[in-house]
Motif scaffolding. Structure first.
Motif, mmCIF file in Angstrom:
data_model
loop_
_atom_site.group_PDB
_atom_site.id
_atom_site.type_symbol
_atom_site.label_atom_id
_atom_site.label_comp_id
_atom_site.label_asym_id
_atom_site.label_seq_id
_atom_site.Cartn_x
_atom_site.Cartn_y
_atom_site.Cartn_z
ATOM 1 N N GLY A 128 -9.580 14.295 -13.723
ATOM 2 C CA GLY A 128 -8.728 14.239 -12.464
ATOM 3 C C GLY A 128 -7.471 13.416 -12.764
ATOM 4 O O GLY A 128 -6.554 13.258 -11.601
ATOM 5 N N PHE A 129 -7.285 12.776 -13.659
ATOM 6 C CA PHE A 129 -6.085 11.855 -13.978
ATOM 7 C C PHE A 129 -5.070 12.775 -14.071
ATOM 8 O O PHE A 129 -3.780 12.611 -13.498
ATOM 9 N N GLU A 130 -5.120 13.961 -14.634
ATOM 10 C CA GLU A 130 -3.969 15.156 -14.615
ATOM 11 C C GLU A 130 -3.521 15.499 -13.274
ATOM 12 O O GLU A 130 -2.256 15.530 -13.007
ATOM 13 N N ALA A 131 -4.436 15.678 -12.066
ATOM 14 C CA ALA A 131 -4.341 15.969 -11.012
ATOM 15 C C ALA A 131 -3.095 14.839 -10.045
ATOM 16 O O ALA A 131 -2.574 15.029 -9.489
ATOM 17 N N LEU A 132 -3.814 13.419 -10.651
ATOM 18 C CA LEU A 132 -2.954 12.565 -9.988
ATOM 19 C C LEU A 132 -1.420 12.514 -10.411
ATOM 20 O O LEU A 132 -0.530 12.440 -9.642
ATOM 21 N N GLN A 133 -1.167 12.942 -11.829
ATOM 22 C CA GLN A 133 0.100 13.003 -12.530
ATOM 23 C C GLN A 133 1.121 13.991 -11.624
ATOM 24 O O GLN A 133 1.965 13.979 -11.584
ATOM 25 N N ARG A 134 0.255 15.169 -11.010
ATOM 26 C CA ARG A 134 0.951 16.421 -10.472
ATOM 27 C C ARG A 134 1.155 15.904 -9.118
ATOM 28 O O ARG A 134 1.894 16.870 -8.429
ATOM 29 N N THR A 135 0.493 14.976 -8.493
ATOM 30 C CA THR A 135 0.680 14.745 -6.922
ATOM 31 C C THR A 135 1.881 14.161 -6.589
ATOM 32 O O THR A 135 2.476 12.948 -7.322
ATOM 33 N N ARG A 136 2.479 14.597 -5.245
ATOM 34 C CA ARG A 136 3.717 14.092 -4.603
ATOM 35 C C ARG A 136 3.366 13.226 -3.545
ATOM 36 O O ARG A 136 2.624 13.909 -2.704
ATOM 37 N N VAL A 137 3.794 12.119 -3.388
ATOM 38 C CA VAL A 137 3.280 11.165 -2.339
ATOM 39 C C VAL A 137 4.634 10.639 -1.697
ATOM 40 O O VAL A 137 5.510 10.154 -2.299
ATOM 41 N N ILE A 138 4.800 10.573 -0.489
ATOM 42 C CA ILE A 138 6.012 9.938 0.363
ATOM 43 C C ILE A 138 5.244 9.028 1.366
ATOM 44 O O ILE A 138 4.322 8.937 2.021
ATOM 45 N N LEU A 139 5.717 7.581 1.191
ATOM 46 C CA LEU A 139 5.324 6.661 1.612
ATOM 47 C C LEU A 139 6.301 6.077 2.707
ATOM 48 O O LEU A 139 7.285 5.626 2.241
ATOM 49 N N PHE A 140 6.105 5.871 3.922
ATOM 50 C CA PHE A 140 6.928 5.384 5.055
ATOM 51 C C PHE A 140 6.504 3.936 5.322
ATOM 52 O O PHE A 140 5.418 3.625 5.914
ATOM 53 N N GLY A 141 7.278 3.015 5.051
ATOM 54 C CA GLY A 141 7.099 1.659 5.275
ATOM 55 C C GLY A 141 6.372 0.886 4.046
ATOM 56 O O GLY A 141 5.293 1.221 3.678
ATOM 57 N N VAL A 142 7.424 -0.004 3.542
ATOM 58 C CA VAL A 142 6.960 -0.549 2.295
ATOM 59 C C VAL A 142 6.754 -2.358 2.503
ATOM 60 O O VAL A 142 7.191 -3.000 1.971
ATOM 61 N N GLY A 143 6.226 -2.639 3.682
ATOM 62 C CA GLY A 143 5.993 -4.044 4.230
ATOM 63 C C GLY A 143 4.551 -4.423 3.628
ATOM 64 O O GLY A 143 4.069 -4.145 2.515
ATOM 65 N N GLY A 144 4.008 -5.232 4.367
ATOM 66 C CA GLY A 144 2.570 -5.951 3.866
ATOM 67 C C GLY A 144 1.605 -4.797 3.633
ATOM 68 O O GLY A 144 0.733 -5.122 2.775
ATOM 69 N N VAL A 145 1.505 -3.758 4.270
ATOM 70 C CA VAL A 145 0.662 -2.740 4.014
ATOM 71 C C VAL A 145 1.104 -1.531 3.115
ATOM 72 O O VAL A 145 0.581 -1.514 1.953
ATOM 73 N N GLY A 146 2.309 -1.141 3.228
ATOM 74 C CA GLY A 146 2.879 -0.101 2.292
ATOM 75 C C GLY A 146 3.191 -0.665 0.861
ATOM 76 O O GLY A 146 2.917 0.135 -0.041
ATOM 77 N N SER A 147 3.671 -1.862 0.809
ATOM 78 C CA SER A 147 3.805 -2.411 -0.739
ATOM 79 C C SER A 147 2.632 -2.242 -1.519
ATOM 80 O O SER A 147 2.639 -2.202 -2.674
ATOM 81 N N PHE A 148 1.309 -2.739 -0.915
ATOM 82 C CA PHE A 148 0.163 -2.597 -1.638
ATOM 83 C C PHE A 148 -0.307 -1.157 -1.987
ATOM 84 O O PHE A 148 -0.947 -1.153 -3.056
ATOM 85 N N ALA A 149 -0.006 -0.409 -0.978
ATOM 86 C CA ALA A 149 -0.459 1.072 -1.248
ATOM 87 C C ALA A 149 0.447 1.416 -2.506
ATOM 88 O O ALA A 149 -0.121 2.204 -3.268
ATOM 89 N N LEU A 150 1.625 1.297 -2.500
ATOM 90 C CA LEU A 150 2.694 1.661 -3.370
ATOM 91 C C LEU A 150 2.131 1.119 -4.865
ATOM 92 O O LEU A 150 2.261 2.124 -5.622
ATOM 93 N N ASP A 151 1.794 -0.425 -4.894
ATOM 94 C CA ASP A 151 1.486 -0.903 -6.026
ATOM 95 C C ASP A 151 0.260 -0.223 -6.612
ATOM 96 O O ASP A 151 0.073 0.026 -8.093
ATOM 97 N N CYS A 152 -0.966 0.164 -5.854
ATOM 98 C CA CYS A 152 -1.939 0.670 -6.480
ATOM 99 C C CYS A 152 -1.837 2.173 -6.826
ATOM 100 O O CYS A 152 -2.191 2.679 -7.936
ATOM 101 N N LEU A 153 -1.029 3.061 -6.079
ATOM 102 C CA LEU A 153 -0.865 4.411 -6.433
ATOM 103 C C LEU A 153 -0.198 4.459 -7.731
ATOM 104 O O LEU A 153 -0.262 5.330 -8.445
#
Length: 224
Positions: free
Chosen positions: A16-41
């Motif tokens: 499944g790692f290869e599927a993650l590498q092919r995935t495109r994500v757009i993240l709106f808002g990189v504050g207290g919630v979004g910055s941690f989502a970004l870090d993990c993804l």
């Protein structure tokens, strides 16, 4: 096997790692919630991440936001430096922005915005995505207990005023839409806009987990 920064992720995710590498994500808002989502993804191996935010860091962000030691600098620019390869868009989310950007072209849309009008403008478009491909953070401020965090269809969320405002506005155009939200019914612990990174960060990590597990589940079924 040669080792790199994704070695532990590859062990856990398998093919499944290869599927993650092919995935495109757009993240709106990189504050207290979004910055941690970004870090993990980013650390998990998602291949393409675009972040959208118009704000700059201020001193009060430092209790909960990744990158907030760079006071006065645009959030997306700081985070793009911190996470090489992430695409940064410094722009306010409104109807004009959404008309000129192919939001639906991304595999996953994450809404970590703290402004109801912006959330509704995004929802008008993003609610067209299949359930789980568009995920929304509701109210994470004024709370202390991350174990109260839940994930559900927006119409089953409860106990949070911010989530209620979001639902009320959705009724005007998307009453039947299935939208995945992260929420907490924990009672507010203060009147003003206090916040605690154990909760706001956990919101972001739950969102990232939902995205990663959805990708891996989709890859599992694709193999059959």
């Amino acid at each position: 096997m040669s080792e790199d920064r994704f070695t532990r992720s590859k062990i856990l995710f398998g093919d499944g790692f290869e599927a993650l590498q092919r995935t495109r994500v757009i993240l709106f808002g990189v504050g207290g919630v979004g910055s941690f989502a970004l870090d993990c993804l980013y650390r998990s191996g998602v291949g393409e991440i675009t972040i959208v935010d118009s704000d700059s860091f201020d001193a009060t962000n430092q209790n909960r936001q990744i990158g907030s030691e760079s006071v006065g600098e645009p959030k997306v620019e700081v985070l793009a430096r911190k996470y090489p390869g992430v695409k940064a868009i410094k722009q306010r989310v409104d109807e004009e922005f959404l008309r000129t950007h192919d939001v639906l072209g991304y595999d996953y849309i994450i809404d970590a915005i703290d402004d109801i009008p912006a959330k509704i403008a995004l929802a008008r478009i993003a609610s067209q995505k299949p359930y789980g491909r568009y995920i929304v953070s509701t109210g994470s401020a004024k709370k202390l207990d991350p174990t109260r965090i839940q994930v559900a269809n927006v119409w089953k969320s409860y106990g949070d005023k911010f989530a209620r405002k979001f639902r009320e506005n959705l009724k005007k155009f998307a009453r039947g839409a299935k939208i995945k939200v992260v929420f907490s019914p924990e009672e507010p612990k203060c009147k003003d806009l206090g916040s605690f990174s154990a909760v706001t960060g956990s919101f972001g990590l739950v969102i990232a987990s939902e995205v990663v597990r959805d990708i891996l589940q989709g890859e599992k079924y694709a193999d059959k």
